[in-house]
Scaffold this motif. Structure first.
Motif, PDB file in Angstrom:
ATOM      1  N   GLY A  44       0.807  -1.209   0.000  1.00  0.00           N
ATOM      2  CA  GLY A  44       0.000   0.000   0.000  1.00  0.00           C
ATOM      3  C   GLY A  44       0.845   1.267   0.000  1.00  0.00           C
ATOM      4  O   GLY A  44       1.977   1.281   0.468  1.00  0.00           O
ATOM      5  N   GLU A  59       0.369   5.937  -0.246  1.00  0.00           N
ATOM      6  CA  GLU A  59      -0.488   7.108  -0.364  1.00  0.00           C
ATOM      7  C   GLU A  59       0.388   8.332  -0.586  1.00  0.00           C
ATOM      8  O   GLU A  59       1.331   8.569   0.181  1.00  0.00           O
ATOM      9  N   LEU A  99       1.001  12.163  -0.348  1.00  0.00           N
ATOM     10  CA  LEU A  99       0.494  13.169   0.590  1.00  0.00           C
ATOM     11  C   LEU A  99       1.027  14.555   0.264  1.00  0.00           C
ATOM     12  O   LEU A  99       2.129  14.695  -0.282  1.00  0.00           O
ATOM     13  N   ILE A 116       5.285  10.881   0.906  1.00  0.00           N
ATOM     14  CA  ILE A 116       4.665   9.639   0.444  1.00  0.00           C
ATOM     15  C   ILE A 116       4.708   8.628   1.575  1.00  0.00           C
ATOM     16  O   ILE A 116       5.724   8.453   2.239  1.00  0.00           O
ATOM     17  N   GLN A 117       3.563   8.000   1.816  1.00  0.00           N
ATOM     18  CA  GLN A 117       3.481   6.940   2.821  1.00  0.00           C
ATOM     19  C   GLN A 117       3.589   5.598   2.105  1.00  0.00           C
ATOM     20  O   GLN A 117       2.874   5.335   1.138  1.00  0.00           O
ATOM     21  N   ASN A 171       4.799   0.764   8.266  1.00  0.00           N
ATOM     22  CA  ASN A 171       4.819   1.714   7.155  1.00  0.00           C
ATOM     23  C   ASN A 171       5.682   2.904   7.526  1.00  0.00           C
ATOM     24  O   ASN A 171       5.996   3.129   8.699  1.00  0.00           O
ATOM     25  N   THR A 200       6.549   7.140   6.324  1.00  0.00           N
ATOM     26  CA  THR A 200       6.254   8.305   5.497  1.00  0.00           C
ATOM     27  C   THR A 200       7.533   9.086   5.284  1.00  0.00           C
ATOM     28  O   THR A 200       8.193   9.505   6.245  1.00  0.00           O
TER      29      THR A 200
END
Length: 940
Positions: free
Chosen positions: A97, A99, A101, A107-108, A259, A261
């Protein structure tokens, strides 16, 4: 049988995990437990996880039984930090996964995403992640963070430590902390206040100890991944910032990172490089110091031995062989937002180094071909050493850093140590801007005297780096087992005790990756050395780096090329040394026959990613040849010599299957053939709904006479396999091809006895090399006659067949559809893009021929929108293997359907590949010639 308590742990694991993701057999634990280092431990249990909740539950179990656990991302680590003799947790495909940002400022990323994939996600925004390790096409975010991996350009300014924004972790006891979430932080304060208070007490103690604080700050100014990131103690006041930055470079010994970021960095679109050649290493290092001061993007140092290792290889820039015995080179790269900025940077560099002695004038180039030629020098260094080593030896790449002012003398001192200890083929290269040197040499660990030589060499190296120069024993490859015992030597007793306290705070039971980073055993770096028995000439050069793995179609089903080689080496070792149990080795071999041989697509794409170009697919074909019985070879010889009968039988079988399908329908046909396939031990092929019907006869008989002539050989597969039932376009491929050729003004010549000709690919893929070569020889004779011994070009509509022909036939112009279109059609045709969103699959053979980009460009001339699915390399159908082992095709294409939204048709250049693509993509796939025909018109 698992020993106590692993049998009980296994029982607990399969209560909440699918049993197929918990491995205890000897083949999988060995293969999955091997990493890129020269150490080996074999785990008792390997677990594939797909989500955070699974990791939490596993940690609860290991805490109950108090057994160690190790986390593994891609396994490209070089220092032994990703192996275990207990429980190994691997990242499955669920950890992908991400995301974007804050308008791509952040970016995560979950830990299973490959580094270059993260950059691909960011590319449309002109951004990238900071770390740029050499293994970025293979290594995963979890490993990049856990090792604080850096690379050629990021230095200490843009590595994970410096670009980290926030992190989500699972602690040793299974507690989750999200440092970006205030509610999570508050909960953690309540549950783990002792850990946070402990970190603050350590900070206070360090700040009160000026000499220790100064030492930490000084050592953090150069690349350093030895021990824990102690700079977190002095850099941050917030305990959560200290905590998450301590996890950077912690190698899985403090917590699991679920995760991260990143703050992203700018990816400048314009770049240029120069290979600056100097008469000696000192001049090159002075140039590196100057380049550092004017902030170039990269400056890669290479000593004379390094340059000599690649100077005679294809694609190298001229003049390397003419350099003197003490010469050195500095590969400098500059980048800019536009061409004007780029030129200013080039001028600045050239002016800054103009007074240093040089062998040749310095010249920058932005031309992609010349640019890549220069960087091929740097890329080729590690493979060059690996390719010339003796079978049974390994390649060791060590990684140190010095204050840049000492770089020249330190390089000379390293060269002296090579001479002292007899490492005559050792080379030095590295990231000079950060004083970071890699040195590569070959080592035999099969003889005790050689182990002793390595031990003496490492003693000298560690004392030279840590004591004489106050440098880093590990600059970017991580401490691992390799340098764990030398951490105190580099950092001193006070800092080492600080690291021990950090470990106790995070992992009081010592269950997370023990023996890594901190290790009191003075022989730790000399234990558990990986055996590399001689196995086969094709694979003996393998260094088990894992670079091949992301491109392998069976990577999620059974084994990867690296793992196949690891497993076969164990079979070879068993033959050479004997084994504890004949029955256990038989079970191991039986597992290998499915995991290693049967589910290998043998596509050879692994060679395109391998640093030493090992084609594991070629080895598997040889392995298959060893297994063929006399009876199988006789049948193969009959089918080859009576190929007309064979193809007629195939056509009849397709007609019968098609008629039965029409009678029974999809559901009954699928279930009945699946049952037959299963109960015959996969001997009867598995029918599927995209099974081609028997090909209809072409309606075109030829093309008008012309001065332009081409020999067209439709492959045996394309001659006899027509479209599937649900494809509304029932036209024959030969008709479409003749149509395109006629538009371009070509007269087509077919070879004689075309229906009995074959390139031999169906036999070669099964290891029946003699029969394959016989058919290829027949085809070559027919093509030489038809083309008047090469006077006319030859077109084959199937890339895998054409690739085999190109490999073995010389003196003829042999072209597959993309090659032929680029060479002979584009200049003669006009293209009007069809108003469709279409999918494109570049076959393995097309990729190996270097035509992927050209095929995509040509497709974009022919269609309004072209989709090339990400990370779908080989479809896994592998000739007819997709009928007997459909699970390979299914696994390889599991991500295909989600990327074809809006596509109505797909194109490729292999009929058997198109079967699997159609089945799993949900749209008909056709030969690329269909697209060319639909979009093209005669220029006149």
């Amino acid at each position: 049988m698992l020993p106590e308590p692993y049998d009980r742990i296994h029982a607990e694991l399969i209560k909440f995990l699918p049993e197929k993701r918990v491995y205890t057999d000897s083949l999988r634990t060995l293969a999955y437990g091997t990493d890129a280092s020269f150490y080996r431990l074999i785990p008792k249990i390997v677990v594939d996880t797909e989500c955070e909740s699974e990791v939490i539950r596993i940690l609860e179990i290991v805490n109950t039984f108090e057994v160690p656990v190790t986390f593994r991302a891609a396994g490209t680590s070089l220092s032994g930090q990703a192996i275990s003799d207990s429980i190994l947790i691997r990242l499955g495909e669920g950890w992908s996964g991400f995301e974007i940002l804050d308008k791509a400022k952040k970016i995560q990323l979950e830990p299973g995403i490959i580094g270059s994939h993260a950059n691909r996600i960011l590319a449309p925004h002109g951004k990238k992640i900071g770390p740029d390790p050499a293994s970025i096409d293979t290594c995963k975010i979890g490993g990049i963070v856990a090792n604080n991996a850096s690379g050629m350009c990021c230095g200490v300014a843009e590595n994970s430590y410096k670009t980290l924004d926030s992190m989500r972790i699972v602690t040793a006891d299974g507690t989750v902390l999200d440092t970006a979430d205030e509610e999570s932080r508050e909960s953690f304060r309540r549950s783990h206040g002792e850990l946070l208070d402990g970190l603050m007490k350590l900070r206070a103690a360090v700040l009160d100890n000026k000499s220790l604080a100064d030492r930490i700050r000084r050592k953090s100014k150069i690349k350093n991944t030895t021990g824990y990131s102690l700079n977190a103690i002095v850099d941050f006041e917030d305990p959560f910032e200290i905590l998450q930055h301590l996890l950077v470079g912690s190698e899985g010994t403090l917590a699991f990172i679920s995760n991260v970021t990143y703050r992203t960095v700018v990816e400048h679109p314009h770049k240029a490089s120069a290979l600056m050649r100097f008469p000696d290493i000192r001049s090159a290092c002075e140039a590196a110091t100057i380049c550092r001061s004017i902030r170039v993007s990269a400056a890669e140092l290479m000593d004379r031995a390094a340059l000599a290792s690649v100077q005679d290889k294809p694609g190298m820039p001229p003049g390397l062989a003419d350099l003197g015995p003490d010469a050195s080179a500095l590969l400098v790269e500059v980048r800019g937002k536009d061409e004007i900025t780029l030129q200013k940077k080039i001028d600045t560099v050239l002016d800054a180094v103009k007074d240093l002695p040089s062998v040749t004038p310095h010249e920058f180039t932005a031309d992609p071909i010349e640019f890549n030629s220069l960087w091929n020098v740097r890329r080729g260094l590690f493979p060059a050493v690996g390719a010339v080593r003796q079978a049974g030896t390994t390649v060791i790449i060590e990684d140190v850093a010095f204050p840049i002012k000492d770089l020249a003398q330190a390089t000379l001192d390293l060269q002296e140590l090579f001479t002292k200890h007899g490492y005559d083929n050792a080379i030095i290269f590295g990231h000079a801007l950060e004083g970071n040197l890699h040195f590569v040499f070959t080592q035999d660990f099969n003889i005790q005297s050689e182990v002793d030589r390595y031990a003496a060499f490492m003693d000298d190296v560690t004392h030279m780096v840590a004591e004489e120069y106050k440098g880093s024993l590990k600059a970017e490859h991580g401490t691992g087992r390799n340098m764990a015992h030398f951490v105190e030597l580099e950092w001193g007793r006070e800092a080492y005790e600080l690291m021990e306290e950090i470990k106790r705070l995070f992992d009081p039971k010592g269950l997370l990756n023990p023996g890594v980073i901190l290790n009191e055993d003075p022989q730790a770096h000399l234990k558990d050395l990986k055996p590399l028995p001689v196995a086969d000439d094709i694979i003996d050069k393998c260094i088990e780096c894992g670079f091949c793995e992301p491109i392998c179609p069976s990577r999620e089903l059974t084994l990867t090329p690296r793992q196949r080689i690891v497993a076969y080496r164990e079979i070879s070792r068993g033959k050479l040394e004997g084994v504890d149990s004949k029955e256990s080795m038989e079970a191991f071999r039986k597992s290998f026959d499915y995991d290693g041989e049967a589910t290998c697509a043998a596509d050879g794409l692994c060679a395109t990613r391998c640093p030493v170009a090992i084609n594991t697919g070629k080895f598997i074909k040889v392995y298959r040849s060893w297994a063929r019985s006399t009876w199988e070879k006789r049948i193969a010889s009959f089918t080859a010599s009576s190929f007309g009968v064979t193809t007629a039988a195939i056509g009849a079988a397709l007609r019968v299957a098609g008629g039965t399908h029409d009678l029974l329908g999809d559901n009954i046909m699928s279930k009945s053939t699946a049952a037959l396939h299963k109960h015959t031990g996969k001997r009867i092929p598995q029918w599927n709904t995209s099974m081609p019907r028997a090909a209809t006869k072409p309606t075109r008989t030829g093309t008008p006479q012309s001065d332009r002539k081409v020999v067209y050989f439709p492959s045996c597969v394309s001659q006899h396999m027509g479209p599937e039932k649900r494809d509304t376009d029932k036209s024959a491929l030969r008709d479409r091809t003749l149509s395109v050729l006629a538009k371009a003004g070509y007269e087509v010549i077919h070879p004689e006895n075309m229906n009995s000709l074959c390139c031999g690919q169906p036999w070669e893929s099964k290891g029946l090399i003699e029969q394959a070569d016989k058919k290829l020889s027949e085809l070559e004779c027919a093509l030489r006659t038809a083309s008047k011994n090469g006077e006319y070009p030859i077109l084959c509509d199937t890339s895998p067949c054409l690739f085999r022909m190109q490999e073995h036939i010389t003196g003829l112009t042999l072209l597959e559809p993309v090659q032929f279109a680029l060479t002979h059609l584009v200049s003669e045709l006009e293209f009007t893009p069809i108003n469709k969103r279409v999918a494109l699959h570049v076959t393995c053979s097309t990729r190996k021929m270097g035509l992927a980009a050209e095929m995509e460009d040509l497709a974009r001339q022919c269609a309004r929108e072209v989709v090339v699915p990400n990370d779908v390399y080989c479809c896994g159908f592998a000739g007819d293997r997709g009928f007997n082992y459909p699970e390979l095709n299914e696994s390889a294409l599991k991500d295909l359907p989600g990327q074809l939204d809006g596509c109505t048709v797909g194109y490729s250049t292999s009929r058997t590949c198109e079967i699997g693509l159609s089945l799993h993509g949900g749209i008909p796939y056709k030969n690329f010639m269909f697209l060319l025909d639909e979009a093209s018109w005669p220029k006149s």
